[in-house]
Motif scaffolding. Sequence first.
Motif, PDB file in Angstrom:
ATOM      1  N   THR A  40       0.484  -1.010  -0.273  1.00 46.25           N
ATOM      2  CA  THR A  40      -0.207  -0.267  -0.018  1.00 46.25           C
ATOM      3  C   THR A  40       0.592   1.243   0.123  1.00 46.25           C
ATOM      4  O   THR A  40       0.571   2.319  -0.651  1.00 46.25           O
ATOM      5  N   GLU A  41       2.295   1.114   0.343  1.00 51.05           N
ATOM      6  CA  GLU A  41       3.192   2.735   0.538  1.00 51.05           C
ATOM      7  C   GLU A  41       2.859   2.444  -0.945  1.00 51.05           C
ATOM      8  O   GLU A  41       3.390   3.289  -1.433  1.00 51.05           O
ATOM      9  N   PHE A  65      18.158   3.687   7.571  1.00 55.59           N
ATOM     10  CA  PHE A  65      16.993   3.628   7.958  1.00 55.59           C
ATOM     11  C   PHE A  65      16.068   4.550   7.646  1.00 55.59           C
ATOM     12  O   PHE A  65      16.857   5.868   7.743  1.00 55.59           O
ATOM     13  N   LEU A  66      15.145   4.763   6.818  1.00 55.52           N
ATOM     14  CA  LEU A  66      14.509   6.654   6.520  1.00 55.52           C
ATOM     15  C   LEU A  66      13.697   7.090   7.912  1.00 55.52           C
ATOM     16  O   LEU A  66      12.098   6.131   7.551  1.00 55.52           O
ATOM     17  N   ILE A  67      14.210   7.452   8.628  1.00 61.11           N
ATOM     18  CA  ILE A  67      13.313   8.066   9.516  1.00 61.11           C
ATOM     19  C   ILE A  67      12.121   8.820   9.713  1.00 61.11           C
ATOM     20  O   ILE A  67      12.381  10.093   8.586  1.00 61.11           O
ATOM     21  N   ASN A  68      10.769   9.144  10.335  1.00 63.12           N
ATOM     22  CA  ASN A  68       9.990  10.901  10.115  1.00 63.12           C
ATOM     23  C   ASN A  68       9.608  10.327   8.442  1.00 63.12           C
ATOM     24  O   ASN A  68       9.284  11.625   8.472  1.00 63.12           O
ATOM     25  N   ALA A  69       9.607   9.903   7.788  1.00 65.50           N
ATOM     26  CA  ALA A  69       9.168  10.193   6.342  1.00 65.50           C
ATOM     27  C   ALA A  69       8.004   9.677   6.313  1.00 65.50           C
ATOM     28  O   ALA A  69       7.559   8.594   6.978  1.00 65.50           O
ATOM     29  N   ASN A  70       6.518  10.789   5.556  1.00 62.66           N
ATOM     30  CA  ASN A  70       5.766  10.176   5.748  1.00 62.66           C
ATOM     31  C   ASN A  70       4.806  10.109   4.165  1.00 62.66           C
ATOM     32  O   ASN A  70       4.711  10.892   3.359  1.00 62.66           O
ATOM     33  N   ILE A  71       4.706   8.473   4.536  1.00 64.65           N
ATOM     34  CA  ILE A  71       3.641   7.328   3.895  1.00 64.65           C
ATOM     35  C   ILE A  71       2.486   7.492   4.058  1.00 64.65           C
ATOM     36  O   ILE A  71       2.120   7.042   4.346  1.00 64.65           O
ATOM     37  N   PRO A  72       1.160   9.034   3.789  1.00 67.05           N
ATOM     38  CA  PRO A  72       0.158   8.276   3.736  1.00 67.05           C
ATOM     39  C   PRO A  72      -0.811   7.354   3.757  1.00 67.05           C
ATOM     40  O   PRO A  72       0.186   6.367   3.009  1.00 67.05           O
ATOM     41  N   GLU A  73      -1.929   6.851   4.918  1.00 69.95           N
ATOM     42  CA  GLU A  73      -2.142   5.152   4.549  1.00 69.95           C
ATOM     43  C   GLU A  73      -3.117   5.129   2.279  1.00 69.95           C
ATOM     44  O   GLU A  73      -3.144   6.227   2.921  1.00 69.95           O
ATOM     45  N   PHE A  74      -2.560   4.271   2.156  1.00 70.72           N
ATOM     46  CA  PHE A  74      -4.045   4.506   0.587  1.00 70.72           C
ATOM     47  C   PHE A  74      -5.002   4.050   0.559  1.00 70.72           C
ATOM     48  O   PHE A  74      -6.085   3.889   2.117  1.00 70.72           O
ATOM     49  N   ASN A  78      -7.387  -1.399   2.912  1.00 66.36           N
ATOM     50  CA  ASN A  78      -7.986  -2.358   3.905  1.00 66.36           C
ATOM     51  C   ASN A  78      -7.522  -2.617   5.183  1.00 66.36           C
ATOM     52  O   ASN A  78      -6.421  -1.191   5.647  1.00 66.36           O
ATOM     53  N   ARG A  79      -7.705  -3.505   6.264  1.00 66.77           N
ATOM     54  CA  ARG A  79      -6.836  -3.535   7.390  1.00 66.77           C
ATOM     55  C   ARG A  79      -5.364  -4.108   7.250  1.00 66.77           C
ATOM     56  O   ARG A  79      -4.929  -4.031   8.564  1.00 66.77           O
ATOM     57  N   PHE A  80      -5.095  -3.988   5.896  1.00 64.75           N
ATOM     58  CA  PHE A  80      -3.364  -4.520   5.506  1.00 64.75           C
ATOM     59  C   PHE A  80      -2.837  -3.182   5.883  1.00 64.75           C
ATOM     60  O   PHE A  80      -1.598  -3.306   5.003  1.00 64.75           O
ATOM     61  N   ASN A  81      -3.390  -1.495   6.074  1.00 60.70           N
ATOM     62  CA  ASN A  81      -2.533  -0.563   4.992  1.00 60.70           C
ATOM     63  C   ASN A  81      -2.000  -0.841   6.267  1.00 60.70           C
ATOM     64  O   ASN A  81      -0.923  -1.286   7.456  1.00 60.70           O
ATOM     65  N   HIS A  82      -0.372   0.132   5.895  1.00 56.88           N
ATOM     66  CA  HIS A  82       0.379   0.776   6.445  1.00 56.88           C
ATOM     67  C   HIS A  82       0.373   1.611   7.602  1.00 56.88           C
ATOM     68  O   HIS A  82      -0.373   2.484   7.743  1.00 56.88           O
ATOM     69  N   ASP A  83       1.293   2.119   8.533  1.00 55.81           N
ATOM     70  CA  ASP A  83       1.809   2.767   9.496  1.00 55.81           C
ATOM     71  C   ASP A  83       2.726   3.882   8.795  1.00 55.81           C
ATOM     72  O   ASP A  83       3.635   3.352   8.091  1.00 55.81           O
ATOM     73  N   PRO A  84       2.248   5.226   8.293  1.00 56.67           N
ATOM     74  CA  PRO A  84       2.431   5.877   7.876  1.00 56.67           C
ATOM     75  C   PRO A  84       3.623   6.382   7.962  1.00 56.67           C
ATOM     76  O   PRO A  84       4.524   6.909   7.207  1.00 56.67           O
ATOM     77  N   LYS A  85       4.680   6.192   9.323  1.00 58.75           N
ATOM     78  CA  LYS A  85       5.441   7.087   9.716  1.00 58.75           C
ATOM     79  C   LYS A  85       7.082   6.242  10.244  1.00 58.75           C
ATOM     80  O   LYS A  85       7.574   6.428  10.578  1.00 58.75           O
ATOM     81  N   ARG A  86       6.235   4.587   9.758  1.00 59.71           N
ATOM     82  CA  ARG A  86       7.116   3.603  10.065  1.00 59.71           C
ATOM     83  C   ARG A  86       8.450   4.157   9.621  1.00 59.71           C
ATOM     84  O   ARG A  86       8.816   4.591   8.129  1.00 59.71           O
ATOM     85  N   PRO A  87       9.348   3.627  10.218  1.00 57.51           N
ATOM     86  CA  PRO A  87      10.962   3.295   9.462  1.00 57.51           C
ATOM     87  C   PRO A  87      10.902   2.999   8.720  1.00 57.51           C
ATOM     88  O   PRO A  87      10.968   1.841   8.744  1.00 57.51           O
TER      89      PRO A  87
END
Length: 160
Positions: A40-41, A65-74, A78-87
């Motif tokens: 979804t990212e 690791f890329l820290i604090n990059a914001n990729i908003p949820e798609f 569905n319930r398998f969407n990613h965490d927007p600010k994960r490393p």
Amino acid sequence: MARPKHSTFDKAKTVAENRRARFDFAIDDVFEAGIALQGTEVKSLRFGEGSIAESYAEVKDGEVFLINANIPEFSHGNRFNHDPKRPRKLLLHEREINKMHGAVARKGMTLVPLSIYFNSRGRAKVELALAKGKKAPDKRATIKERDWKRQQGRLLKDNG
């Protein structure tokens, strides 16, 4: 085979750009790194969503690791969407990681992402720079130089 310089990176579609990085930092070396993304990212990035304005990279246990990059949820995820600010793990050669680790540890440099883009093969890439923070006088000099270049262009346009 040697890695190409930053001017030859093949940027087919730029998704996010860190425009303040070149103003706030003195850029030394530039690297192209792949990103380990979830499904979804990738979809969010293809829609042109994402921000790397406050992000940075760090070397931890021989990995970057890329820290604090914001990729908003798609939006259609569905319930398998990613965490927007994960490393997010960056994919680099070991010698590049060692070079970055040495520069960050010894010289006090920072790893700053300049842009996220898709290359001609459709792979998501990050343009990552080894940079040193500018002090206020350096920033003033940059502004002065930029204004002079702009004024020079106007003079050449009017008189040329």
